[in-house]
Design a protein around this motif. Structure first.
Motif, PDB file in Angstrom:
ATOM      1  N   UNK A 192       0.803  -0.976   0.079  1.00 12.50           N
ATOM      2  CA  UNK A 192       0.095  -0.198   0.045  1.00 12.50           C
ATOM      3  C   UNK A 192       0.699   1.315  -0.060  1.00 12.50           C
ATOM      4  N   UNK A 193       0.605   2.111  -0.720  1.00 11.72           N
ATOM      5  CA  UNK A 193       1.226   3.670  -0.826  1.00 11.72           C
ATOM      6  C   UNK A 193       1.406   4.529   0.277  1.00 11.72           C
ATOM      7  N   UNK A 194       2.162   4.634   1.076  1.00  9.60           N
ATOM      8  CA  UNK A 194       1.809   6.164   2.171  1.00  9.60           C
ATOM      9  C   UNK A 194       2.528   7.213   2.052  1.00  9.60           C
ATOM     10  N   UNK A 195       1.150   7.513   1.095  1.00 10.19           N
ATOM     11  CA  UNK A 195       1.805   9.706   1.663  1.00 10.19           C
ATOM     12  C   UNK A 195       2.335  10.507   3.225  1.00 10.19           C
ATOM     13  N   UNK A 196       3.028  11.036   2.672  1.00 12.24           N
ATOM     14  CA  UNK A 196       3.433  11.498   4.033  1.00 12.24           C
ATOM     15  C   UNK A 196       3.663  12.812   3.772  1.00 12.24           C
ATOM     16  N   UNK A 197       2.602  13.810   4.181  1.00 12.83           N
ATOM     17  CA  UNK A 197       2.914  15.986   3.503  1.00 12.83           C
ATOM     18  C   UNK A 197       3.596  16.572   4.751  1.00 12.83           C
ATOM     19  N   UNK A 198       4.430  17.216   4.345  1.00 11.14           N
ATOM     20  CA  UNK A 198       5.290  17.664   5.826  1.00 11.14           C
ATOM     21  C   UNK A 198       4.517  19.035   5.737  1.00 11.14           C
ATOM     22  N   UNK A 199       3.479  19.355   6.607  1.00  5.54           N
ATOM     23  CA  UNK A 199       3.022  21.221   6.241  1.00  5.54           C
ATOM     24  C   UNK A 199       3.597  21.967   7.234  1.00  5.54           C
ATOM     25  N   UNK A 200       4.630  21.464   8.132  1.00  2.00           N
ATOM     26  CA  UNK A 200       5.532  22.134   8.913  1.00  2.00           C
ATOM     27  C   UNK A 200       6.967  23.601   8.928  1.00  2.00           C
ATOM     28  N   UNK A 201       6.878  23.781   9.365  1.00  2.00           N
ATOM     29  CA  UNK A 201       7.827  24.976   8.299  1.00  2.00           C
ATOM     30  C   UNK A 201       9.809  24.316   9.303  1.00  2.00           C
ATOM     31  N   UNK A 202       9.699  23.012   8.778  1.00  2.00           N
ATOM     32  CA  UNK A 202      10.742  22.679   9.327  1.00  2.00           C
ATOM     33  C   UNK A 202      11.001  20.604   8.722  1.00  2.00           C
ATOM     34  N   UNK A 203      12.032  20.496   9.082  1.00  2.00           N
ATOM     35  CA  UNK A 203      12.394  19.261   7.757  1.00  2.00           C
ATOM     36  C   UNK A 203      11.918  17.998   8.861  1.00  2.00           C
TER      37      UNK A 203
ATOM     38  N   UNK B 271       5.591  16.739   0.296  1.00  2.00           N
ATOM     39  CA  UNK B 271       4.954  15.205   0.010  1.00  2.00           C
ATOM     40  C   UNK B 271       5.763  14.202  -0.053  1.00  2.00           C
ATOM     41  N   UNK B 272       6.176  12.940   0.483  1.00  2.69           N
ATOM     42  CA  UNK B 272       6.725  11.923  -0.222  1.00  2.69           C
ATOM     43  C   UNK B 272       5.874  10.850  -0.466  1.00  2.69           C
ATOM     44  N   UNK B 273       5.487  10.024  -1.326  1.00  2.00           N
ATOM     45  CA  UNK B 273       4.597   8.513  -0.869  1.00  2.00           C
ATOM     46  C   UNK B 273       6.045   7.043  -0.203  1.00  2.00           C
ATOM     47  N   UNK B 274       5.471   6.883  -0.117  1.00  2.00           N
ATOM     48  CA  UNK B 274       6.529   5.590   0.654  1.00  2.00           C
ATOM     49  C   UNK B 274       5.937   4.681   0.471  1.00  2.00           C
ATOM     50  N   UNK B 275       6.616   3.724  -0.636  1.00  2.00           N
ATOM     51  CA  UNK B 275       5.984   2.333  -1.123  1.00  2.00           C
ATOM     52  C   UNK B 275       6.176   1.244   0.533  1.00  2.00           C
ATOM     53  N   UNK B 276       4.879   0.685   0.619  1.00  2.00           N
ATOM     54  CA  UNK B 276       5.190   0.822   2.110  1.00  2.00           C
ATOM     55  C   UNK B 276       4.419  -1.176   2.198  1.00  2.00           C
TER      56      UNK B 276
ATOM     57  N   UNK C 213      -3.151   8.943   3.554  1.00  2.00           N
ATOM     58  CA  UNK C 213      -2.231  10.122   3.540  1.00  2.00           C
ATOM     59  C   UNK C 213      -2.043  10.634   4.984  1.00  2.00           C
ATOM     60  N   UNK C 214       0.058  11.016   5.858  1.00  2.00           N
ATOM     61  CA  UNK C 214      -0.491  11.490   7.123  1.00  2.00           C
ATOM     62  C   UNK C 214      -0.017  13.027   6.993  1.00  2.00           C
ATOM     63  N   UNK C 215      -0.800  14.129   7.508  1.00  2.00           N
ATOM     64  CA  UNK C 215      -0.419  15.092   7.387  1.00  2.00           C
ATOM     65  C   UNK C 215      -0.305  15.496   8.511  1.00  2.00           C
ATOM     66  N   UNK C 216       1.356  15.938   8.487  1.00  2.00           N
ATOM     67  CA  UNK C 216       2.386  16.786   9.558  1.00  2.00           C
ATOM     68  C   UNK C 216       1.569  18.361   9.919  1.00  2.00           C
ATOM     69  N   UNK C 217       1.350  18.513  10.390  1.00  2.00           N
ATOM     70  CA  UNK C 217       1.235  19.858  10.873  1.00  2.00           C
ATOM     71  C   UNK C 217       1.055  20.843  11.418  1.00  2.00           C
ATOM     72  N   UNK C 218       2.422  20.121  12.612  1.00  2.00           N
ATOM     73  CA  UNK C 218       2.942  20.932  13.866  1.00  2.00           C
ATOM     74  C   UNK C 218       3.278  19.774  14.515  1.00  2.00           C
ATOM     75  N   UNK C 219       3.679  20.661  15.820  1.00  2.00           N
ATOM     76  CA  UNK C 219       4.276  18.924  16.779  1.00  2.00           C
ATOM     77  C   UNK C 219       2.995  18.687  17.944  1.00  2.00           C
ATOM     78  N   UNK C 220       2.891  17.722  18.319  1.00  2.00           N
ATOM     79  CA  UNK C 220       2.154  17.046  19.028  1.00  2.00           C
ATOM     80  C   UNK C 220       1.661  17.522  20.340  1.00  2.00           C
ATOM     81  N   UNK C 221      -0.056  18.007  20.586  1.00  2.00           N
ATOM     82  CA  UNK C 221       0.127  18.611  22.028  1.00  2.00           C
ATOM     83  C   UNK C 221      -0.005  17.911  23.078  1.00  2.00           C
ATOM     84  N   UNK C 222       0.523  19.020  24.435  1.00  2.00           N
ATOM     85  CA  UNK C 222       0.994  17.833  25.452  1.00  2.00           C
ATOM     86  C   UNK C 222      -0.225  17.137  25.859  1.00  2.00           C
ATOM     87  N   UNK C 223       0.123  16.425  26.309  1.00  2.00           N
ATOM     88  CA  UNK C 223      -0.347  15.393  27.202  1.00  2.00           C
ATOM     89  C   UNK C 223      -1.463  15.542  28.089  1.00  2.00           C
ATOM     90  N   UNK C 224      -2.560  15.623  29.197  1.00  2.00           N
ATOM     91  CA  UNK C 224      -3.183  15.535  30.297  1.00  2.00           C
ATOM     92  C   UNK C 224      -2.117  14.930  31.059  1.00  2.00           C
TER      93      UNK C 224
END
Length: 777
Positions: free
Chosen positions: A108-119, A142-147, A174-185
């Protein structure tokens, strides 16, 4: 006239013989091999699922609409075809913890989109939980990983801090990376800790960690004073991971004594960056060597003291794994695999006093196939264990009661094998699994899929067509795409109801007619009786594309008889390396004989302390049966080749069956099982090392060599010690035997599969079985 006719016939035979193995044959093999796959039409569709009861299947030249309720199909309208382009769906994020990739053949293809301002960094988490980098994605890219479905991916920043962890679904995601994960409670953190092991207790109040490898420290949180619970003696150290009880009162951590690790020295004769050779030393543990044996230690967190655990029921571990706690924290349990692999126990340890009990055990006089046929899942809520075992002679699933250790029921049964657990639904109490040998009359190595209830009822096969199967599910799990094929049948794709297994419709069928027009013919799967005259042995036969039934062809066997699996290809392949060799004027065969895996336990046990057998009596019987109805197979000219375990097998054929096999190329063989890696050889030859290791060694029997032999080895083989091949060469020289030795500089394991090595292997068979000098340069 008679003499003239006889002379003419002799000349015709010689001419026909010497027409094989020419430069034209080498050229044709290269040309046809290069374009074979492109001449096969792949009709495997990509399916787009909708919420309207209609799915769309897209192939190269058409799009069809499928009514999922009736199975009726029609041509999609232009508007529908435009909408039916593959749509990726968002992939749910996993909690950070101990997620590992599951084995899968469903790409299955897995698309990973980097929507942040860092690598960001992309990392694959393998089945052991180890992380392997797969590069980076720049901001906004973005990059599509063959997996494969079930594979786990971790997305991090440059410093390795996590963004997300995902498991590849059964659909394009598709995996959209929009920012760092929120601090867990705090509540979320406690919930996450309960599902993972680590230094902090599930309630977040206590920390246990290791300093300097040999000091265990326990301290209250948030800022309690640390206290040393245990300081180990020199030469012993802790593992760094603690496993906490759900109620946070106890934890388990393992310790082990260090052992001296054997090293193998490799010499790179011709490095690219310098004139002088380079020497490399690698850790390489061999059969009989001492091993590091971790033992679990139980601690009372509040008292900061150890609760002694008696080792009497697990004195000599090869491995201790699958440590898990009861839901009420009264006991922890683990699986003990005793060195020698003849005893495996599920053990429970009382959390209050450290007393150990046997919950379940499997014993055998031969071997437990722990590396291929192991499954353990603890269900703490219902106090049950799902367990895989060959205790009835076939690989099946069992449901065990943890309270009394009794088998509640055998979940699967019959003269077939469970190959792999695909999914367990603890709520519905169902298991989805891969099975081998479930359909009488089909090749027992074909993979099928089935579902069964925990109590053994409701066994339902989800695939049925005569071939090897792989499946993917619709996002709602109500339908599945089943693609199946055989070596003599290009892929066929079907849509099935995932709840009943019923065929909805066929979606596509591969076509290799263009390839057949070149003279190429499909590989021929065959079965014949083995050495006992009763057991079916399965193999495959491959002919050259210019095959002429009026000619006589030497036969070459490609052998690999490692007991860990079976090796004759089952899915459709338009071209393999066996075709490359066949094109030169040979019939090439491959066979799975007794001693290989995934038939009955009795079939498999032939390998026990008997690797020199290699199934060869079954292979010879199979070849003779095939030749009885194929007069163009010349059994006076039979060759054999193989690499690694196949290198050991092929030379064993020459030493013990030299009346049948006349020429051999043995590549990077583990010729003496005392010289090879520990896990693979102790798995089948046992421990401690005994006379059977000597008895099965090709070095021991080197003086029995008949026929023509080429030994091949890579000077930088990290898998099998190159000295294993050179020790055979030494024994052959002492026995005054003629042979060829080819050392491929700079090559690692599988040296004969390098372009130079494979060409030299082909030349060897052309010269020694066809009797002609190859002309390829």
């Amino acid at each position: 006239m008679k003499a003239t006719a006889a002379l003419f016939l002799f000349s015709a035979l010689v001419t026909g013989l010497h027409a094989q193995g020419t430069k034209a044959d080498y050229d044709r093999a290269k040309e046809l091999g290069g374009k074979a796959r492109s001449l096969v039409t792949d009709s495997t569709p990509r399916v787009t699922w909708t919420d309207t009861g209609t799915a769309f299947a897209r192939t190269r030249d058409k799009v069809i609409a499928i009514d999922l309720a009736t199975g009726k199909t029609r041509a999609a309208t232009k508007e529908e075809a435009d909408q039916a382009k593959i749509v990726t769906k968002n992939v749910p994020v996993l909690p950070f913890g101990r997620a590992r990739s599951r084995d899968s053949s469903d790409q299955q293809p897995l698309e990973i989109r980097n929507e942040t301002n860092e690598t960001i960094g992309i990392n694959w988490i393998d089945s052991r939980g180890e992380s392997k980098s797969y590069g980076t994605i720049d901001p906004g890219k973005s990059a599509t990983q063959s997996t494969y479905s079930g594979h786990v991916w971790s997305i991090t920043d440059r410093e390795g801090k996590p963004f997300a962890m995902v498991r590849t679904p059964d659909y394009p995601g598709v995996v959209r990376i929009t920012g760092r994960p929120a601090e867990a409670s705090p509540r979320e953190r406690r919930s996450e800790r309960r599902s993972t092991s680590g230094r902090v207790s599930p309630d977040g109040k206590t920390e246990a960690y290791v300093q300097g490898g040999n000091t265990l420290v326990i301290r209250p949180l948030p800022d309690g004073t640390p206290a040393n619970a245990t300081v180990l003696s020199p030469g012993e150290r802790f593992d760094n991971e603690t496993d906490w009880s759900p109620d946070s009162t106890r934890f388990v951590i393992s310790s082990a004594k260090d052992v001296s690790v054997r090293q193998v020295t490799l010499v790179q004769s011709s490095p690219k960056d310098q004139l002088q050779p380079k020497v490399e030393k690698i850790d390489y543990v061999k059969p009989g060597d001492p091993i590091r044996q971790p033992f679990p230690r139980l601690y009372d967190a509040a008292a900061k003291k150890e609760i002694p655990v008696d080792h009497a029921l697990f004195p000599n571990p090869w491995e201790i794994k699958e440590l898990t706690w009861a839901a009420d924290s009264s006991e922890f349990m683990f699986v003990y695999n005793q060195r020698g692999h003849q005893l495996m126990r599920i053990l429970g340890v009382n959390a209050k006093d450290g007393k150990v009990r046997v919950i379940h055990e499997d014993k055998t006089d031969t071997f437990i196939d722990y590396s291929q046929k192991f499954y353990f899942r603890h269900l703490p809520e219902t106090k049950e264990i799902l367990w895989m075992s060959e205790r009835d002679g076939w690989n099946h699933l069992y449901l065990i009661d943890t309270a009394n250790g009794r088998i509640k029921n055998q979940i699967t049964r019959g003269q077939w094998n469970v190959r792999e657990i695909v999914d367990v639904d603890a709520t519905k109490r169902t298991i989805l699994f891969k099975a081998l040998g479930t359909i009488p009359g089909q090749d027992p190595y074909y993979t099928h899929f089935a579902r069964v209830n925990f109590d053994g009822s409701g066994l339902m096969r989800l695939t049925e067509s005569n071939g090897d199967h792989r499946i993917t599910f619709s996002p709602d799990q109500k339908h599945l795409i089943d693609t199946w094929s055989r070596m003599d049948q290009p892929p066929v794709t079907e849509l099935r109801n995932a709840e009943t297994g019923k065929l909805v419709c066929e979606l596509g069928r591969g076509d290799d007619s263009a390839l057949q027009k070149t003279g190429w013919s499909r590989a021929e799967p065959l079965s014949a009786k083995g050495r006992d005259g009763k057991t079916d042995i399965y193999g495959v036969l491959i002919k050259p594309s210019n095959f002429d039934p009026a000619k006589k062809y030497p036969v070459i066997e490609n052998i690999y008889s490692g007991p860990h699996d079976f090796f004759v290809p089952k899915p459709y392949h338009a071209w393999t390396r066996m075709n490359d060799l066949a094109e030169l004027g040979f019939i090439v065969v491959q066979i799975d004989g007794m001693g290989t895996n995934w038939r009955s336990k009795t079939f498999h046990d032939v390998a026990w302390k008997n690797l020199a057998d290699a199934g060869l009596p079954d292979h010879i019987a199979w070849i003779k049966t095939a030749a009885a109805t194929r007069p163009w197979m010349d059994l006076s000219r039979v060759g054999i080749y193989g690499g690694s375990a196949g290198g050991q097998n092929s030379l064993s054929a020459m030493l013990h069956h030299g009346d049948f096999y006349k020429a051999c190329v043995s590549d990077c063989g583990c010729h003496d099982n005392r010289m090879d890696k520990i896990w693979w050889n102790e798995a089948w030859m046992g421990w401690p090392v005994d006379e059977s290791y000597t008895r099965n060694s090709n070095v021991t029997d080197a003086a029995k060599l008949q026929g023509k032999l080429m030994l091949v080895v890579g000077e930088l083989d990290h898998n099998v010690d190159p000295a294993s091949t050179l020790q055979v060469a030494n024994a052959l020289q002492k026995a005054d035997k003629d042979f060829e030795l080819l050392i491929i500089t700079g090559a690692d394991h599988g040296a004969a599969e390098t372009p130079y090595g494979s060409r030299r292997r082909a030349d060897f068979f052309v010269r020694n079985l066809l009797g002609v000098e190859p002309r390829v340069n």
